[in-house]
Write a protein that holds these residues in place. Structure first.
Motif, PDB file in Angstrom:
ATOM      1  N   ASP A  16      32.679  34.680  56.831  1.00  0.00           N
ATOM      2  CA  ASP A  16      32.038  34.219  58.050  1.00  0.00           C
ATOM      3  C   ASP A  16      32.175  32.714  58.255  1.00  0.00           C
ATOM      4  O   ASP A  16      31.598  32.170  59.173  1.00  0.00           O
ATOM      5  CB  ASP A  16      30.564  34.617  58.066  1.00  0.00           C
ATOM      6  N   ILE A  17      32.920  32.010  57.405  1.00  0.00           N
ATOM      7  CA  ILE A  17      33.172  30.583  57.599  1.00  0.00           C
ATOM      8  C   ILE A  17      34.677  30.377  57.589  1.00  0.00           C
ATOM      9  O   ILE A  17      35.361  30.787  56.649  1.00  0.00           O
ATOM     10  CB  ILE A  17      32.537  29.725  56.489  1.00  0.00           C
ATOM     11  N   THR A  18      35.196  29.735  58.628  1.00  0.00           N
ATOM     12  CA  THR A  18      36.625  29.476  58.708  1.00  0.00           C
ATOM     13  C   THR A  18      36.865  28.064  59.220  1.00  0.00           C
ATOM     14  O   THR A  18      36.018  27.470  59.901  1.00  0.00           O
ATOM     15  CB  THR A  18      37.319  30.466  59.668  1.00  0.00           C
ATOM     16  N   ASP A  19      38.039  27.519  58.909  1.00  0.00           N
ATOM     17  CA  ASP A  19      38.428  26.230  59.466  1.00  0.00           C
ATOM     18  C   ASP A  19      38.409  26.325  60.992  1.00  0.00           C
ATOM     19  O   ASP A  19      38.863  27.313  61.578  1.00  0.00           O
ATOM     20  CB  ASP A  19      39.840  25.857  59.006  1.00  0.00           C
ATOM     21  N   GLY A  20      37.888  25.311  61.643  1.00  0.00           N
ATOM     22  CA  GLY A  20      37.840  25.295  63.098  1.00  0.00           C
ATOM     23  C   GLY A  20      36.605  25.938  63.691  1.00  0.00           C
ATOM     24  O   GLY A  20      36.427  25.916  64.910  1.00  0.00           O
ATOM     25  N   MET A  21      35.745  26.477  62.836  1.00  0.00           N
ATOM     26  CA  MET A  21      34.502  27.086  63.319  1.00  0.00           C
ATOM     27  C   MET A  21      33.495  25.991  63.665  1.00  0.00           C
ATOM     28  O   MET A  21      33.532  24.889  63.123  1.00  0.00           O
ATOM     29  CB  MET A  21      33.934  28.000  62.241  1.00  0.00           C
ATOM     30  N   LEU A  22      32.573  26.308  64.577  1.00  0.00           N
ATOM     31  CA  LEU A  22      31.473  25.404  64.891  1.00  0.00           C
ATOM     32  C   LEU A  22      30.197  25.902  64.238  1.00  0.00           C
ATOM     33  O   LEU A  22      29.890  27.094  64.271  1.00  0.00           O
ATOM     34  CB  LEU A  22      31.264  25.305  66.402  1.00  0.00           C
ATOM     35  N   LEU A  23      29.470  24.973  63.631  1.00  0.00           N
ATOM     36  CA  LEU A  23      28.155  25.257  63.058  1.00  0.00           C
ATOM     37  C   LEU A  23      27.111  24.679  64.004  1.00  0.00           C
ATOM     38  O   LEU A  23      27.148  23.483  64.321  1.00  0.00           O
ATOM     39  CB  LEU A  23      28.013  24.610  61.685  1.00  0.00           C
ATOM     40  N   ILE A  24      26.199  25.515  64.453  1.00  0.00           N
ATOM     41  CA  ILE A  24      25.148  25.080  65.367  1.00  0.00           C
ATOM     42  C   ILE A  24      23.842  25.025  64.588  1.00  0.00           C
ATOM     43  O   ILE A  24      23.366  26.049  64.087  1.00  0.00           O
ATOM     44  CB  ILE A  24      24.985  26.052  66.550  1.00  0.00           C
ATOM     45  N   ALA A  25      23.269  23.848  64.445  1.00  0.00           N
ATOM     46  CA  ALA A  25      22.032  23.710  63.670  1.00  0.00           C
ATOM     47  C   ALA A  25      20.910  24.505  64.318  1.00  0.00           C
ATOM     48  O   ALA A  25      20.734  24.485  65.537  1.00  0.00           O
ATOM     49  CB  ALA A  25      21.641  22.243  63.561  1.00  0.00           C
ATOM     50  N   VAL A  32      25.984  19.780  66.165  1.00  0.00           N
ATOM     51  CA  VAL A  32      27.082  20.740  66.216  1.00  0.00           C
ATOM     52  C   VAL A  32      28.176  20.185  65.308  1.00  0.00           C
ATOM     53  O   VAL A  32      28.638  19.060  65.509  1.00  0.00           O
ATOM     54  CB  VAL A  32      27.610  20.925  67.645  1.00  0.00           C
ATOM     55  N   VAL A  33      28.559  20.953  64.302  1.00  0.00           N
ATOM     56  CA  VAL A  33      29.508  20.491  63.294  1.00  0.00           C
ATOM     57  C   VAL A  33      30.790  21.306  63.389  1.00  0.00           C
ATOM     58  O   VAL A  33      30.756  22.544  63.396  1.00  0.00           O
ATOM     59  CB  VAL A  33      28.919  20.617  61.875  1.00  0.00           C
ATOM     60  N   LEU A  34      31.913  20.626  63.457  1.00  0.00           N
ATOM     61  CA  LEU A  34      33.213  21.283  63.406  1.00  0.00           C
ATOM     62  C   LEU A  34      33.654  21.377  61.950  1.00  0.00           C
ATOM     63  O   LEU A  34      33.728  20.367  61.249  1.00  0.00           O
ATOM     64  CB  LEU A  34      34.244  20.481  64.207  1.00  0.00           C
ATOM     65  N   VAL A  35      33.944  22.589  61.477  1.00  0.00           N
ATOM     66  CA  VAL A  35      34.418  22.772  60.103  1.00  0.00           C
ATOM     67  C   VAL A  35      35.882  22.351  60.038  1.00  0.00           C
ATOM     68  O   VAL A  35      36.744  22.940  60.697  1.00  0.00           O
ATOM     69  CB  VAL A  35      34.259  24.234  59.651  1.00  0.00           C
ATOM     70  N   LEU A  36      36.152  21.320  59.262  1.00  0.00           N
ATOM     71  CA  LEU A  36      37.518  20.825  59.089  1.00  0.00           C
ATOM     72  C   LEU A  36      38.247  21.572  57.984  1.00  0.00           C
ATOM     73  O   LEU A  36      39.456  21.796  58.058  1.00  0.00           O
ATOM     74  CB  LEU A  36      37.498  19.329  58.754  1.00  0.00           C
ATOM     75  N   ARG A  37      37.503  21.939  56.936  1.00  0.00           N
ATOM     76  CA  ARG A  37      38.107  22.669  55.820  1.00  0.00           C
ATOM     77  C   ARG A  37      37.028  23.431  55.087  1.00  0.00           C
ATOM     78  O   ARG A  37      35.963  22.885  54.776  1.00  0.00           O
ATOM     79  CB  ARG A  37      38.785  21.714  54.832  1.00  0.00           C
ATOM     80  N   HIS A  38      37.307  24.700  54.821  1.00  0.00           N
ATOM     81  CA  HIS A  38      36.395  25.513  54.006  1.00  0.00           C
ATOM     82  C   HIS A  38      37.233  26.323  53.031  1.00  0.00           C
ATOM     83  O   HIS A  38      38.110  27.086  53.428  1.00  0.00           O
ATOM     84  CB  HIS A  38      35.562  26.452  54.878  1.00  0.00           C
ATOM     85  N   ASP A  39      37.004  26.121  51.731  1.00  0.00           N
ATOM     86  CA  ASP A  39      37.731  26.868  50.717  1.00  0.00           C
ATOM     87  C   ASP A  39      36.891  26.929  49.450  1.00  0.00           C
ATOM     88  O   ASP A  39      35.681  26.652  49.480  1.00  0.00           O
ATOM     89  CB  ASP A  39      39.110  26.256  50.459  1.00  0.00           C
ATOM     90  N   ASP A  40      37.506  27.284  48.343  1.00  0.00           N
ATOM     91  CA  ASP A  40      36.766  27.432  47.094  1.00  0.00           C
ATOM     92  C   ASP A  40      36.208  26.118  46.563  1.00  0.00           C
ATOM     93  O   ASP A  40      35.387  26.113  45.647  1.00  0.00           O
ATOM     94  CB  ASP A  40      37.656  28.074  46.024  1.00  0.00           C
ATOM     95  N   GLY A  88      19.773  28.570  58.596  1.00  0.00           N
ATOM     96  CA  GLY A  88      19.850  27.151  58.926  1.00  0.00           C
ATOM     97  C   GLY A  88      20.901  26.818  59.966  1.00  0.00           C
ATOM     98  O   GLY A  88      20.774  25.832  60.694  1.00  0.00           O
ATOM     99  N   TRP A  89      21.949  27.640  60.015  1.00  0.00           N
ATOM    100  CA  TRP A  89      23.039  27.402  60.955  1.00  0.00           C
ATOM    101  C   TRP A  89      23.428  28.704  61.635  1.00  0.00           C
ATOM    102  O   TRP A  89      23.377  29.778  61.028  1.00  0.00           O
ATOM    103  CB  TRP A  89      24.278  26.860  60.231  1.00  0.00           C
ATOM    104  N   HIS A  90      23.842  28.593  62.902  1.00  0.00           N
ATOM    105  CA  HIS A  90      24.500  29.678  63.610  1.00  0.00           C
ATOM    106  C   HIS A  90      25.961  29.283  63.752  1.00  0.00           C
ATOM    107  O   HIS A  90      26.301  28.097  63.657  1.00  0.00           O
ATOM    108  CB  HIS A  90      23.862  29.899  64.981  1.00  0.00           C
ATOM    109  N   THR A  91      26.812  30.234  63.964  1.00  0.00           N
ATOM    110  CA  THR A  91      28.239  29.939  64.028  1.00  0.00           C
ATOM    111  C   THR A  91      28.847  30.408  65.335  1.00  0.00           C
ATOM    112  O   THR A  91      28.398  31.373  65.948  1.00  0.00           O
ATOM    113  CB  THR A  91      28.984  30.611  62.857  1.00  0.00           C
ATOM    114  N   LEU A  92      29.891  29.684  65.736  1.00  0.00           N
ATOM    115  CA  LEU A  92      30.669  30.022  66.923  1.00  0.00           C
ATOM    116  C   LEU A  92      32.130  29.696  66.660  1.00  0.00           C
ATOM    117  O   LEU A  92      32.427  28.724  65.939  1.00  0.00           O
ATOM    118  CB  LEU A  92      30.216  29.212  68.129  1.00  0.00           C
ATOM    119  N   PRO A  93      33.068  30.439  67.234  1.00  0.00           N
ATOM    120  CA  PRO A  93      34.469  30.027  67.167  1.00  0.00           C
ATOM    121  C   PRO A  93      34.637  28.685  67.875  1.00  0.00           C
ATOM    122  O   PRO A  93      34.069  28.470  68.946  1.00  0.00           O
ATOM    123  CB  PRO A  93      35.217  31.145  67.906  1.00  0.00           C
ATOM    124  N   GLY A  94      35.403  27.798  67.289  1.00  0.00           N
ATOM    125  CA  GLY A  94      35.623  26.500  67.917  1.00  0.00           C
ATOM    126  C   GLY A  94      36.706  26.571  68.984  1.00  0.00           C
ATOM    127  O   GLY A  94      37.467  27.525  69.064  1.00  0.00           O
TER     128      GLY A  94
END
Length: 218
Positions: free
Chosen positions: A41-50, A63-71, A181-187
């Motif tokens: 449920d977390i990918t690069d380019g996703m938006l996190l809405i507080a 509103v946070v743009l995910v730049l990188r999410h990995d291990d 704590g956060w909701h998510t949306l496609p960026g």
């Protein structure tokens, strides 16, 4: 609108090579990272809405743009906190590179506020060596490319500059999302370069966790 005050104790500029090397550390980390996702449920380019319940002033109504999410964890940048300061006021060493750019600096997050990141799209993106984050929006931390970027960019429609970023250790963001704590949306480029970023959280706070077929559309 939050104001970012210049920090007299941030790392001083010691020459083009040193500053470029500092910026390169972030860019290399992002470029070297694979696209392996630590959670579906977390990918690069996703938006996190507080969520409205977040009281931490660093992230309240952000509103946070995910730049990188990995291990290795997650890196993101807050896209809805413009300041009233021109980039060259906080980073005077960039005065020549900023040129005629009239946009203001954004507060990108609490980590490394003395480091500049910028997001670019349009013709100016051709000059950027960094990764594509979402929808032909590219990331860079190379101050030496700013001259070409600002020359080709159509102002704030194509270029946004951020002081600092946000980071989460592995599993931390997953837990915060699971805890509400956060909701998510496609960026999308339209949301990252929103014409009124100060209203972005209010517009998106009721749209969290949408599943859409075309993530390029808000």
């Amino acid at each position: 609108m939050p104001k970012l005050q210049p920090n007299p104790r941030r790392l001083s500029y010691t020459g083009p090579l040193t500053f470029a090397r500092r910026g390169l550390l972030v860019a290399v980390a992002l470029l070297a990272a694979t696209s392996t996702v630590g959670a579906q449920d977390i990918t690069d380019g996703m938006l996190l809405i507080a969520s409205a319940g977040i009281k931490d002033p660093n992230f309240s109504r952000t509103v946070v743009l995910v730049l990188r999410h990995d291990d290795n964890g997650t890196i993101g940048v807050v896209v809805n906190r413009p300041t009233t300061l021109a980039p060259a006021i906080v980073f005077p060493e960039l005065t020549a590179g900023v040129g005629a750019y009239t946009g203001t600096l954004y507060r990108g997050g609490p980590v490394s506020p003395g480091r500049l990141l910028f997001l670019v799209r349009g013709l100016a993106a051709a000059t950027v060596q960094g990764p594509e984050v979402v929808d032909k929006v590219f990331l860079s931390a190379d101050p030496e490319s700013l001259g070409d970027v600002t020359r080709l960019a159509a102002g704030t429609d194509d270029l946004r500059m951020y002081a600092g970023h946000a980071e989460w250790v592995p599993g931390q963001l997953d837990g915060e999302i699971a805890g509400g704590g956060w909701h998510t949306l496609p960026g999308s480029a339209e949301l990252v370069f929103h014409t009124d970023p100060g209203r972005l959280w209010a517009e998106l706070s009721t749209r969290g966790d949408e599943v859409v077929a075309d993530s390029g559309k808000p």
